[in-house]
Scaffold this motif. Structure first.
Motif, PDB file in Angstrom:
ATOM      1  N   ARG A  90      82.636  31.516  21.696  1.00  0.00           N
ATOM      2  CA  ARG A  90      82.962  30.614  20.587  1.00  0.00           C
ATOM      3  C   ARG A  90      84.402  30.806  20.125  1.00  0.00           C
ATOM      4  N   LYS A  91      84.799  32.045  19.964  1.00  0.00           N
ATOM      5  CA  LYS A  91      86.131  32.343  19.449  1.00  0.00           C
ATOM      6  C   LYS A  91      87.226  31.994  20.464  1.00  0.00           C
ATOM      7  N   ASN A  92      86.869  31.974  21.752  1.00  0.00           N
ATOM      8  CA  ASN A  92      87.852  31.684  22.792  1.00  0.00           C
ATOM      9  C   ASN A  92      87.739  30.263  23.335  1.00  0.00           C
ATOM     10  N   ASN A  93      87.002  29.412  22.632  1.00  0.00           N
ATOM     11  CA  ASN A  93      86.914  27.988  22.967  1.00  0.00           C
ATOM     12  C   ASN A  93      86.395  27.732  24.381  1.00  0.00           C
ATOM     13  N   VAL A  94      85.419  28.536  24.799  1.00  0.00           N
ATOM     14  CA  VAL A  94      84.748  28.286  26.075  1.00  0.00           C
ATOM     15  C   VAL A  94      83.984  26.975  25.976  1.00  0.00           C
ATOM     16  N   ASN A  95      83.998  26.203  27.047  1.00  0.00           N
ATOM     17  CA  ASN A  95      83.357  24.883  27.029  1.00  0.00           C
ATOM     18  C   ASN A  95      81.835  24.947  27.156  1.00  0.00           C
ATOM     19  N   ARG A  96      81.364  25.895  27.984  1.00  0.00           N
ATOM     20  CA  ARG A  96      79.905  25.949  28.167  1.00  0.00           C
ATOM     21  C   ARG A  96      79.457  27.334  28.635  1.00  0.00           C
ATOM     22  N   ILE A  97      78.281  27.721  28.157  1.00  0.00           N
ATOM     23  CA  ILE A  97      77.601  28.935  28.605  1.00  0.00           C
ATOM     24  C   ILE A  97      76.492  28.525  29.567  1.00  0.00           C
ATOM     25  N   MET A  98      76.489  29.119  30.756  1.00  0.00           N
ATOM     26  CA  MET A  98      75.420  28.920  31.733  1.00  0.00           C
ATOM     27  C   MET A  98      74.572  30.193  31.701  1.00  0.00           C
ATOM     28  N   PHE A  99      73.395  30.107  31.122  1.00  0.00           N
ATOM     29  CA  PHE A  99      72.615  31.311  30.836  1.00  0.00           C
ATOM     30  C   PHE A  99      71.466  31.476  31.816  1.00  0.00           C
ATOM     31  N   ALA A 100      71.373  32.667  32.408  1.00  0.00           N
ATOM     32  CA  ALA A 100      70.292  32.976  33.343  1.00  0.00           C
ATOM     33  C   ALA A 100      69.045  33.397  32.581  1.00  0.00           C
ATOM     34  N   SER A 101      68.065  32.520  32.558  1.00  0.00           N
ATOM     35  CA  SER A 101      66.777  32.827  31.951  1.00  0.00           C
ATOM     36  C   SER A 101      65.733  32.950  33.063  1.00  0.00           C
ATOM     37  N   THR A 102      64.483  32.735  32.741  1.00  0.00           N
ATOM     38  CA  THR A 102      63.406  32.981  33.689  1.00  0.00           C
ATOM     39  C   THR A 102      62.217  32.080  33.392  1.00  0.00           C
ATOM     40  N   ILE A 103      61.434  31.783  34.433  1.00  0.00           N
ATOM     41  CA  ILE A 103      60.212  31.009  34.198  1.00  0.00           C
ATOM     42  C   ILE A 103      59.149  31.848  33.497  1.00  0.00           C
ATOM     43  N   TYR A 104      59.397  33.145  33.335  1.00  0.00           N
ATOM     44  CA  TYR A 104      58.482  33.964  32.543  1.00  0.00           C
ATOM     45  C   TYR A 104      58.421  33.499  31.085  1.00  0.00           C
ATOM     46  N   VAL A 105      59.396  32.705  30.638  1.00  0.00           N
ATOM     47  CA  VAL A 105      59.344  32.219  29.249  1.00  0.00           C
ATOM     48  C   VAL A 105      58.130  31.329  29.019  1.00  0.00           C
ATOM     49  N   TYR A 106      57.527  30.834  30.110  1.00  0.00           N
ATOM     50  CA  TYR A 106      56.320  30.007  29.984  1.00  0.00           C
ATOM     51  C   TYR A 106      55.045  30.844  30.023  1.00  0.00           C
ATOM     52  N   SER A 107      55.174  32.156  30.177  1.00  0.00           N
ATOM     53  CA  SER A 107      54.051  33.028  30.478  1.00  0.00           C
ATOM     54  C   SER A 107      53.824  34.043  29.368  1.00  0.00           C
ATOM     55  N   ASP A 108      52.672  34.713  29.440  1.00  0.00           N
ATOM     56  CA  ASP A 108      52.416  35.865  28.588  1.00  0.00           C
ATOM     57  C   ASP A 108      52.789  37.162  29.306  1.00  0.00           C
ATOM     58  N   LEU A 109      53.222  37.049  30.554  1.00  0.00           N
ATOM     59  CA  LEU A 109      53.621  38.213  31.332  1.00  0.00           C
ATOM     60  C   LEU A 109      55.116  38.465  31.165  1.00  0.00           C
ATOM     61  N   GLY A 110      55.589  39.545  31.761  1.00  0.00           N
ATOM     62  CA  GLY A 110      57.021  39.792  31.754  1.00  0.00           C
ATOM     63  C   GLY A 110      57.516  40.764  30.712  1.00  0.00           C
ATOM     64  N   SER A 111      56.604  41.266  29.867  1.00  0.00           N
ATOM     65  CA  SER A 111      56.930  42.319  28.914  1.00  0.00           C
ATOM     66  C   SER A 111      58.155  41.960  28.055  1.00  0.00           C
ATOM     67  N   PHE A 112      58.966  42.966  27.733  1.00  0.00           N
ATOM     68  CA  PHE A 112      60.112  42.748  26.848  1.00  0.00           C
ATOM     69  C   PHE A 112      61.229  41.970  27.547  1.00  0.00           C
ATOM     70  N   TYR A 113      61.208  41.922  28.878  1.00  0.00           N
ATOM     71  CA  TYR A 113      62.151  41.060  29.608  1.00  0.00           C
ATOM     72  C   TYR A 113      61.921  39.614  29.206  1.00  0.00           C
ATOM     73  N   ARG A 114      60.678  39.164  29.269  1.00  0.00           N
ATOM     74  CA  ARG A 114      60.360  37.793  28.865  1.00  0.00           C
ATOM     75  C   ARG A 114      60.738  37.542  27.411  1.00  0.00           C
ATOM     76  N   VAL A 115      60.335  38.456  26.541  1.00  0.00           N
ATOM     77  CA  VAL A 115      60.600  38.291  25.104  1.00  0.00           C
ATOM     78  C   VAL A 115      62.098  38.189  24.843  1.00  0.00           C
ATOM     79  N   SER A 116      62.880  39.016  25.542  1.00  0.00           N
ATOM     80  CA  SER A 116      64.328  39.001  25.327  1.00  0.00           C
ATOM     81  C   SER A 116      64.939  37.679  25.762  1.00  0.00           C
ATOM     82  N   LYS A 117      64.446  37.133  26.860  1.00  0.00           N
ATOM     83  CA  LYS A 117      64.978  35.849  27.331  1.00  0.00           C
ATOM     84  C   LYS A 117      64.587  34.712  26.392  1.00  0.00           C
ATOM     85  N   GLN A 118      63.380  34.759  25.880  1.00  0.00           N
ATOM     86  CA  GLN A 118      62.968  33.743  24.902  1.00  0.00           C
ATOM     87  C   GLN A 118      63.855  33.798  23.663  1.00  0.00           C
ATOM     88  N   ALA A 119      64.128  35.000  23.195  1.00  0.00           N
ATOM     89  CA  ALA A 119      64.988  35.152  22.020  1.00  0.00           C
ATOM     90  C   ALA A 119      66.392  34.634  22.303  1.00  0.00           C
TER      91      ALA A 119
END
Length: 249
Positions: free
Chosen positions: A103-132
């Motif tokens: 934000r401070k350096n005027n970047v045009n876009r963030i391409m963020f690596a998430s996971t299909i675990y966000v649709y699941s109850d699996l994935g432990s804190f990895y999933r939770v962190s990506k959802q957050a």
């Protein structure tokens, strides 16, 4: 976007290193950023060693960049379960640091690596962190106009895979131990995609039509894990043993 400067965090890793390769092939100026030197760095790529938990390191890397591909994370699900604090720090605080400096350096876009675990109850804190992280990224766009594309990766395989990659792990056990032990009954469905195809799709996601969108990057054919293991056994001429561990933790 061609000839623009793009930062790739987690550039020494499995998917990050392949994305860096494809970006360079397509004419982008690539800056690598990771805690360790990349074994896959080309002579034309700039590399900065640093930590996403250190804003000064990020500042040095992100200056002048138009886009950031953010792959740096704790991605091993077992490790995330064993050490939730480290996972939350690296994945959530590290991502927030990237967003704030972008934000401070005027970047045009963030391409963020998430996971299909966000649709699941699996994935432990990895999933939770990506959802957050996804929610934080969305809020940064609302509050500050920092555009994003969220890339929800499915099951990857291919060269440079890390030790906790499922297919790599299967093959290593088949070669070294002549045995594969799989937790569960093998009925789980997966849609595997080769890492190079995933990398190319990640760069295609730079198209303006994918701005502020959530994309699923995965294979187009489902397979049960037990059927995949049968295929591996056939490749080894039936000379490996497959066991399913049905015990509950």
């Amino acid at each position: 976007m061609k000839n623009k400067k793009i930062l790739v965090t987690g550039s020494s890793g499995f998917i990050g290193s392949h994305v860096a390769d494809v970006l360079e092939e397509q004419g982008y100026n690539v800056v690598l950023f990771d805690e360790i030197n990349s074994k896959y760095k080309s002579n034309s790529q700039e590399e900065i060693i640093g930590d996403i938990l250190n804003p000064e390191d990020i500042e040095n890397a992100i200056e002048g960049c138009d886009v950031v591909y953010h792959f740096a994370a704790q991605a091993d699900i077992k490790s995330s379960s064993d050490d939730p604090t480290k996972t939350i720090q690296n994945n959530i605080i590290g991502t927030q640091n990237i967003l704030e400096l972008a934000r401070k350096n005027n970047v045009n876009r963030i391409m963020f690596a998430s996971t299909i675990y966000v649709y699941s109850d699996l994935g432990s804190f990895y999933r939770v962190s990506k959802q957050a992280c996804e929610k934080i990224i969305e809020e940064y766009q609302k509050e500050f106009g920092l555009d994003y594309t969220i890339l929800r990766f499915g099951s990857l395989y291919g060269p440079r895979a890390n030790d906790f990659n499922a297919i790599r792990s299967f093959l290593i056990h088949a070669i070294k131990e002549k045995k594969i032990i799989r937790r569960g009954d093998g009925e789980e469905l997966r849609e595997y995609i080769h890492v190079k195809d995933a990398a190319r799709l990640s760069i295609a996601a730079l198209d303006e039509k994918h701005k502020n969108k959530h994309l699923i990057i995965t294979g187009n054919q489902q397979i049960k894990v037990k059927d995949l293991l049968k295929m591996i056994r056939e490749i080894f001429n039936g000379e490996i043993e497959i066991k399913f561990d049905l015990t509950e933790e």
